[in-house]
Design a protein around this motif. Structure first.
Motif, PDB file in Angstrom:
ATOM      1  N   ASP A  10      50.985  53.485  36.133  1.00 58.96           N
ATOM      2  CA  ASP A  10      52.261  53.007  35.588  1.00 58.96           C
ATOM      3  C   ASP A  10      53.388  53.211  36.599  1.00 58.96           C
ATOM      4  O   ASP A  10      54.330  52.412  36.664  1.00 58.96           O
ATOM      5  CB  ASP A  10      52.603  53.748  34.292  1.00 58.96           C
TER       6      ASP A  10
ATOM      7  N   ASP B  96      45.462  43.623  37.662  1.00 61.55           N
ATOM      8  CA  ASP B  96      46.182  42.979  36.561  1.00 61.55           C
ATOM      9  C   ASP B  96      45.262  42.216  35.615  1.00 61.55           C
ATOM     10  O   ASP B  96      45.550  42.109  34.418  1.00 61.55           O
ATOM     11  CB  ASP B  96      47.245  42.024  37.107  1.00 61.55           C
TER      12      ASP B  96
ATOM     13  N   GLY C 288      48.766  47.343  32.858  1.00 65.66           N
ATOM     14  CA  GLY C 288      48.664  48.533  32.017  1.00 65.66           C
ATOM     15  C   GLY C 288      47.859  48.348  30.751  1.00 65.66           C
ATOM     16  O   GLY C 288      47.174  49.271  30.300  1.00 65.66           O
ATOM     17  N   SER C 289      47.920  47.167  30.155  1.00 63.12           N
ATOM     18  CA  SER C 289      47.183  46.932  28.908  1.00 63.12           C
ATOM     19  C   SER C 289      45.670  46.916  29.122  1.00 63.12           C
ATOM     20  O   SER C 289      44.907  47.019  28.161  1.00 63.12           O
ATOM     21  CB  SER C 289      47.615  45.602  28.283  1.00 63.12           C
ATOM     22  N   ARG C 290      45.250  46.797  30.367  1.00 62.64           N
ATOM     23  CA  ARG C 290      43.818  46.746  30.678  1.00 62.64           C
ATOM     24  C   ARG C 290      43.272  48.102  31.148  1.00 62.64           C
ATOM     25  O   ARG C 290      42.102  48.191  31.518  1.00 62.64           O
ATOM     26  CB  ARG C 290      43.549  45.667  31.742  1.00 62.64           C
ATOM     27  N   TYR C 291      44.124  49.114  31.131  1.00 68.77           N
ATOM     28  CA  TYR C 291      43.692  50.447  31.550  1.00 68.77           C
ATOM     29  C   TYR C 291      42.728  51.040  30.520  1.00 68.77           C
ATOM     30  O   TYR C 291      42.934  50.917  29.310  1.00 68.77           O
ATOM     31  CB  TYR C 291      44.889  51.384  31.731  1.00 68.77           C
ATOM     32  N   ARG C 292      41.664  51.693  30.993  1.00 72.46           N
ATOM     33  CA  ARG C 292      40.701  52.360  30.131  1.00 72.46           C
ATOM     34  C   ARG C 292      40.635  53.832  30.530  1.00 72.46           C
ATOM     35  O   ARG C 292      40.465  54.154  31.702  1.00 72.46           O
ATOM     36  CB  ARG C 292      39.308  51.728  30.271  1.00 72.46           C
TER      37      ARG C 292
END
Length: 203
Positions: free
Chosen positions: A134, A121, A141-145
């Motif tokens: 997801d 997270d 999710g906003s930190r996924y690369r």
């Protein structure tokens, strides 16, 4: 003095995903400080476990006996149990490592287990696909690369189809090789570029 890199063992661990990493950690050739690291294995118990490739292995120690302060890194291979209670103790130990400032490296399904534990997270990370993570309902999710492997502070994550990228991030975090040697190693193993072989052979 030798520092120990611990590799987690559990039934269905994917042996080939960690092969590049553990082989070269144990191989002193080209290393900045040959023999600085050794690999040891850790299981929930010392009972045998079997990999997806059918390798039957005995853990050297147990999670209960593993203190992050006595380890250089914890490596978690992909597996088929990442979303079950069987994997939970390994995710909990990974959290203990991160809180102690000791690096953790997870690939493939192991990233899903860390996501379920909330360990992704607050870190930039990757996995097999954004959709895979997801589906676990995590908050990172906003930190996924969308990259083969990602290092953010003490956490390394990788896609299950990127074992060479995974190993490179592990080597970089452990400071195993000089930068030019690491570049040559990746050119050979990651890019299949013969120039990497000659660069290493001429050292």
């Amino acid at each position: 003095m030798t520092d120990t890199v611990h590799v987690a063992l559990y039934d269905t661990f994917v042996d080939w995903e960690i092969g590049y990493a553990i082989d070269h950690i144990n191989n002193p050739e080209w290393q900045k400080t040959p023999g600085r690291y050794a690999v040891a294995t850790v299981g929930a118990t010392t009972a045998p476990v079997t990999s997806t490739g059918g390798l039957r292995m005995l853990p050297d120690t147990t999670l209960d006996d593993l203190d992050p302060r006595g380890s250089a890194m914890l490596i978690l291979a992909g597996n088929n149990i990442w979303n079950t209670d069987t994997f939970t103790p390994f995710a909990e130990k990974a959290g203990e490592f991160l809180r102690a400032g000791v690096p953790v490296a997870a690939i493939c399904g192991a990233t899903g287990g860390l996501a379920l534990a909330g360990l992704l997270d607050e870190h930039a990370h990757t996995s097999n696909a954004a959709e895979f993570l997801d589906g676990v309902g995590y908050a990172g999710g906003s930190r996924y690369r969308d990259e083969p492997a990602v290092t953010d502070r003490d956490l390394i994550t990788a896609s299950g189809i990127a074992p060479v990228h995974f190993a490179r991030e592990i080597f970089r975090r452990l400071d195993l090789y000089e930068p030019d040697v690491l570049d040559a190693w990746f050119a050979l193993y990651g890019l299949r570029d013969p120039a990497g072989f000659y660069a290493l052979a001429n050292r």
